[in-house]
Design a protein around this motif. Structure first.
Motif, short mmCIF file in Angstrom:
data_model
loop_
_atom_site.label_atom_id
_atom_site.label_comp_id
_atom_site.label_asym_id
_atom_site.label_seq_id
_atom_site.Cartn_x
_atom_site.Cartn_y
_atom_site.Cartn_z
N GLY A 322 0.90 -1.28 -0.01
CA GLY A 322 0.06 0.01 -0.05
C GLY A 322 1.01 1.14 -0.07
N VAL A 323 0.12 2.48 -0.44
CA VAL A 323 1.14 3.58 -0.41
C VAL A 323 1.48 3.92 1.20
N GLY A 324 0.89 3.89 2.05
CA GLY A 324 1.42 3.97 3.30
C GLY A 324 2.56 3.38 3.75
N GLU A 325 2.74 1.89 3.29
CA GLU A 325 3.79 1.27 3.46
C GLU A 325 5.14 1.68 2.99
N ALA A 326 5.15 2.15 1.83
CA ALA A 326 6.26 2.57 0.84
C ALA A 326 6.84 3.87 1.47
N GLU A 327 6.08 4.68 2.33
CA GLU A 327 6.68 6.03 2.97
C GLU A 327 7.98 5.94 3.69
N GLY A 328 8.16 4.72 4.03
CA GLY A 328 9.47 4.21 5.05
C GLY A 328 10.59 4.34 3.99
N TYR A 329 10.40 4.44 2.90
CA TYR A 329 11.62 4.69 1.94
C TYR A 329 11.91 5.97 1.56
N ALA A 330 11.04 7.05 2.05
CA ALA A 330 11.21 8.23 1.35
C ALA A 330 12.70 8.53 2.07
N PRO A 331 13.25 9.68 1.19
CA PRO A 331 14.86 10.14 1.28
C PRO A 331 15.07 10.27 2.61
N ASP A 332 14.32 11.02 3.60
CA ASP A 332 15.07 11.22 4.85
C ASP A 332 14.06 10.40 6.07
N HIS A 333 13.33 9.45 5.51
CA HIS A 333 12.26 8.90 6.45
C HIS A 333 11.32 9.99 7.19
N SER A 334 11.07 11.06 6.64
CA SER A 334 10.26 12.30 7.02
C SER A 334 9.02 12.47 6.38
N SER A 335 8.87 11.58 5.44
CA SER A 335 7.67 12.11 4.25
C SER A 335 6.51 12.44 5.19
N GLY A 336 5.97 13.69 4.89
CA GLY A 336 4.50 14.14 5.24
C GLY A 336 4.70 14.65 6.86
N ARG A 337 5.84 14.83 7.21
CA ARG A 337 6.32 15.66 8.40
C ARG A 337 6.48 17.19 8.10
N PRO A 338 5.70 18.19 8.77
CA PRO A 338 5.54 19.28 8.35
C PRO A 338 7.07 20.12 8.79
N ASP A 339 7.79 20.68 7.91
CA ASP A 339 8.89 21.32 8.23
C ASP A 339 8.74 22.67 9.07
N ASN A 340 9.43 23.00 9.85
CA ASN A 340 9.62 24.60 10.37
C ASN A 340 10.57 25.10 9.20
N GLN A 341 10.24 26.62 9.21
CA GLN A 341 10.86 27.51 8.55
C GLN A 341 11.86 28.22 9.34
N TYR A 342 13.22 28.48 9.12
CA TYR A 342 14.11 29.08 9.90
C TYR A 342 14.41 30.31 9.06
N PHE A 343 15.23 31.14 9.83
CA PHE A 343 16.10 32.55 9.08
C PHE A 343 16.89 33.12 10.44
N VAL A 344 17.61 33.93 9.60
CA VAL A 344 18.38 34.81 10.58
C VAL A 344 17.78 36.12 10.84
N ASP A 345 17.53 36.35 12.25
CA ASP A 345 16.76 37.63 12.19
C ASP A 345 17.44 39.08 12.42
N GLY A 346 16.96 40.04 12.38
CA GLY A 346 17.62 41.31 12.42
C GLY A 346 18.82 41.59 13.57
N LYS A 347 18.71 40.61 14.46
CA LYS A 347 19.76 40.52 15.56
C LYS A 347 20.73 39.61 15.38
N GLN A 348 20.80 39.07 14.05
CA GLN A 348 21.65 37.74 13.71
C GLN A 348 21.44 36.57 14.60
N ARG A 349 20.34 36.29 15.09
CA ARG A 349 19.98 35.08 15.69
C ARG A 349 19.26 34.01 14.82
N LEU A 350 19.30 32.89 15.11
CA LEU A 350 18.44 32.10 14.34
C LEU A 350 17.11 31.86 14.98
#
Length: 618
Positions: A322-350
């Motif tokens: 099934g489709v769900g069983e195949a997801e374990g072979y996704a490149p970083d094993h995290s398919s479907g997990r929402p990723d946070n967005q990161y950036f360097v702020d105005g005070k040069q902090r992450l």
């Protein structure tokens, strides 16, 4: 439709144009044809509507050489079975030698027949130069290979041959394979990812190829069956050294007599009958074979694919996945997990903006030395598990690795650059799906691409084969599967984008890692200033075409363009970031607007006015 003609509408071409007008009955019926007014030839490579069907028209009796040439070029753009109508423009000997499936030459626009040259006594007949601008070639493996745009000039030769209707002009010599303008190619073909396993690992790697939009004229297979057959044929030559197929060598389809297509049942299960080569495989191997098909087909079929069932040559079941069983072979094993967005702020902090946050949500500084001000951050790369990050100091001279989920100490830098001036020091770092950390030292006196295994071991220089020929690495982005790397390379004041293959030789504990066989990924762009992976075989780039303005656009890793891939409405973009999950919004840094993002189906939204260097994990 069809081939471009600069002559005054030969009869065959005019009839083909009229037929195209009625071919829209496939979509919404056909209005009555007018019986007055002029008839004009249609220049095919002005549009790329994949729903339009072109019907080839055979040569009329006593057709002129002009009509034969333009009619043949037109017929090459059709879906005619085995290109039978195109072959009717050839002599029997030429038809026997012509192999349209072996390669496709893609020109910027439809080929232009130049002024004909009469033959000589020792070579009677007529010769026509075929002119255009060569931009790509598709080989027998269906792999798209862009080339630096260059003038195309080949010759097509005609002679008069006797037949039932007397002497008729026919083509007796022609270039190999198909010759298509770019929009005819886009109308007839579509990109699809085949999937194989990274060598020695249970991680999928995308291998993009081009198949026919509808039935293949030679095999008569539909797109799903074409894709499965291409998968069974094995990886393309460029990717082959770093991937493996779980199908036994030589495995093929065993379709029932008279059928040319695989079928879905009423439960959206795709049944794939295999020949004897695969009949004795064990369940574990069979499930990995099924996973390769699931990944290959899941975005191709209009039907909702739920399962793949592999069958032995006698029709009995090998395995079902099934489709769900195949997801374990996704490149970083995290398919479907929402990723946070990161950036360097105005005070040069992450800082991070949690996945799913709205425009009004405030970003938060990460835990640890990169978020509390102990280090002025200039550029950053976040590990794919989002537990650690690698940060380059504000002057880009030092690279640190630290936790972003616990309040750890700021250890000594893992790499220090001695480059004079901020532009001659470290690039932004990048993490692959194996947990390795990559960065480029841009010091002109000692330029190097470096890798830290697991982000913790001593940095090792990575050799690039056959070499950079004087170019300097400006930016590094490694794919989630860890076998491909995108590099921005500067030489003579111009920055271009190339994709390399990451090869590992020797023991798993201490491999020798090299980057090999760099190939252009954005040859249509004169300069590229930023790049990010945006899926298994897609990149988002910022750059300019010759004489053009800055663009943010999607491209395929094989160098082909993505339909409607240009993203308008954003200026002065300095960096861009995309998730491996293509449903996540694109994020960018604009000098005008700060940190902005582009959710699917929406316009650009400003997130933070003061900030730079947006990244997703990786």
């Amino acid at each position: 439709m069809g081939a471009d003609s600069r002559r005054n509408g030969p009869a065959g071409l005019r009839r083909a144009s009229a037929l195209l007008g009625c071919s829209s009955v496939l979509l919404a019926g056909c209005a009555s044809m007018p019986d007055t007014g002029d008839v004009h030839a249609v220049k095919a490579s002005q549009r790329a509507d994949s729903q339009v069907r072109v019907y080839a028209v055979p040569p009329r009796k006593d057709a002129s050489p002009d009509e034969i040439v333009t009619g043949f070029l037109e017929a090459m753009t059709s879906d005619d079975t085995n290109f039978d109508t195109a072959r009717s423009y050839l002599t029997p000997a030429a038809s026997k030698k012509w192999r349209p499936e072996e390669s496709t030459t893609v020109l910027a626009s439809a080929p232009d027949p130049g002024t004909p040259v009469p033959g000589r006594r020792d070579n009677p007949g007529m010769s026509y130069p075929l002119l255009g601008r060569h931009i790509a070639t598709v080989d027998a493996q269906h792999a798209y290979q862009p080339v630096t745009p260059s003038d195309y000039r080949r010759t097509i030769h005609l002679s008069q041959k006797s037949g039932p209707d007397g002497k008729q002009w026919r083509i007796d010599s022609l270039p190999a394979g198909l010759l298509l303008g770019a929009s005819d190619f886009e109308r007839n073909y579509r990109s699809v990812n085949k999937y194989y396993f990274a060598s020695g690992r249970d991680v999928m790697v995308a291998d993009p190829v081009y198949i026919r939009q509808r039935q293949d004229p030679v095999t008569r297979m539909d797109p799903v069956t074409q894709a499965v057959k291409a998968l069974l044929d094995g990886p393309t030559n460029w990717l082959k050294p770093v991937v493996e197929s779980r199908f036994p060598s030589g495995t093929g389809l065993k379709l029932k007599d008279g059928t040319r297509s695989l079928t879905f049942d009423d439960r959206n299960v795709l049944k794939v009958p295999l020949d004897d080569q695969a009949s004795q495989v064990g369940r574990t191997q069979c499930m990995k074979m099924a996973a390769q098909i699931l990944f290959t087909i899941k975005d191709l079929s209009s039907a909702r694919l739920e399962q793949v069932e592999l069958l032995r040559s006698n029709g009995s079941q090998l395995c079902v996945m099934g489709v769900g069983e195949a997801e374990g072979y996704a490149p970083d094993h995290s398919s479907g997990r929402p990723d946070n967005q990161y950036f360097v702020d105005g005070k040069q902090r992450l800082a991070l903006l949690a996945a799913g946050a709205t425009e009004t949500d405030e970003p938060q500084s990460v835990v640890g030395p990169f978020g509390d001000g102990r280090l002025e951050v200039g550029a950053v790369g976040v590990a794919r598990d989002e537990h650690r990050a690698a940060a380059v100091s504000g002057d880009l001279s030092r690279l640190y690795v630290a936790s972003i989920v616990s309040n750890s100490e700021l250890d000594k830098p893992v790499i220090t650059s001695s480059g004079a001036g901020i532009g001659n020091r470290l690039s932004a770092p990048s993490w692959d799906g194996r947990g390795d950390l990559w960065v480029a030292d841009r010091d002109p006196g000692r330029p190097e691409l470096k890798r830290l295994a697991h982000g913790a071991e001593s940095p090792e220089p990575v050799k690039i084969v056959p070499g950079l020929d004087g170019a300097r690495i400006e930016a590094v982005r490694v794919s989630a599967d860890g076998v491909r790397i995108a590099l921005l390379l500067t030489k003579d004041g111009t920055t271009t984008l190339k994709i390399g293959r990451v090869e590992r030789h020797g023991g798993e504990g201490d491999p020798v890692v090299t980057v090999t066989e760099l190939r252009p990924a954005a040859p249509q762009m004169e300069t590229v200033t930023a790049v990010s992976w945006a899926g298994p075989s897609r990149l988002v780039v910022v750059g300019k075409e010759a004489g053009g303005v800055q663009q943010v656009r999607y491209i395929q890793t094989d160098g082909s363009t993505v339909p409607k891939g240009i993203l308008p409405g954003l200026n002065q973009v300095k960096s861009v970031a995309a998730s491996d999950d293509e449903s996540q919004p694109l994020v960018a840094y604009s000098q005008e607007d700060g940190i902005v993002r582009l959710p699917a189906g929406a316009n650009w939204q400003m997130l933070v006015k003061e900030g730079t260097s947006p990244v997703y994990p990786g």
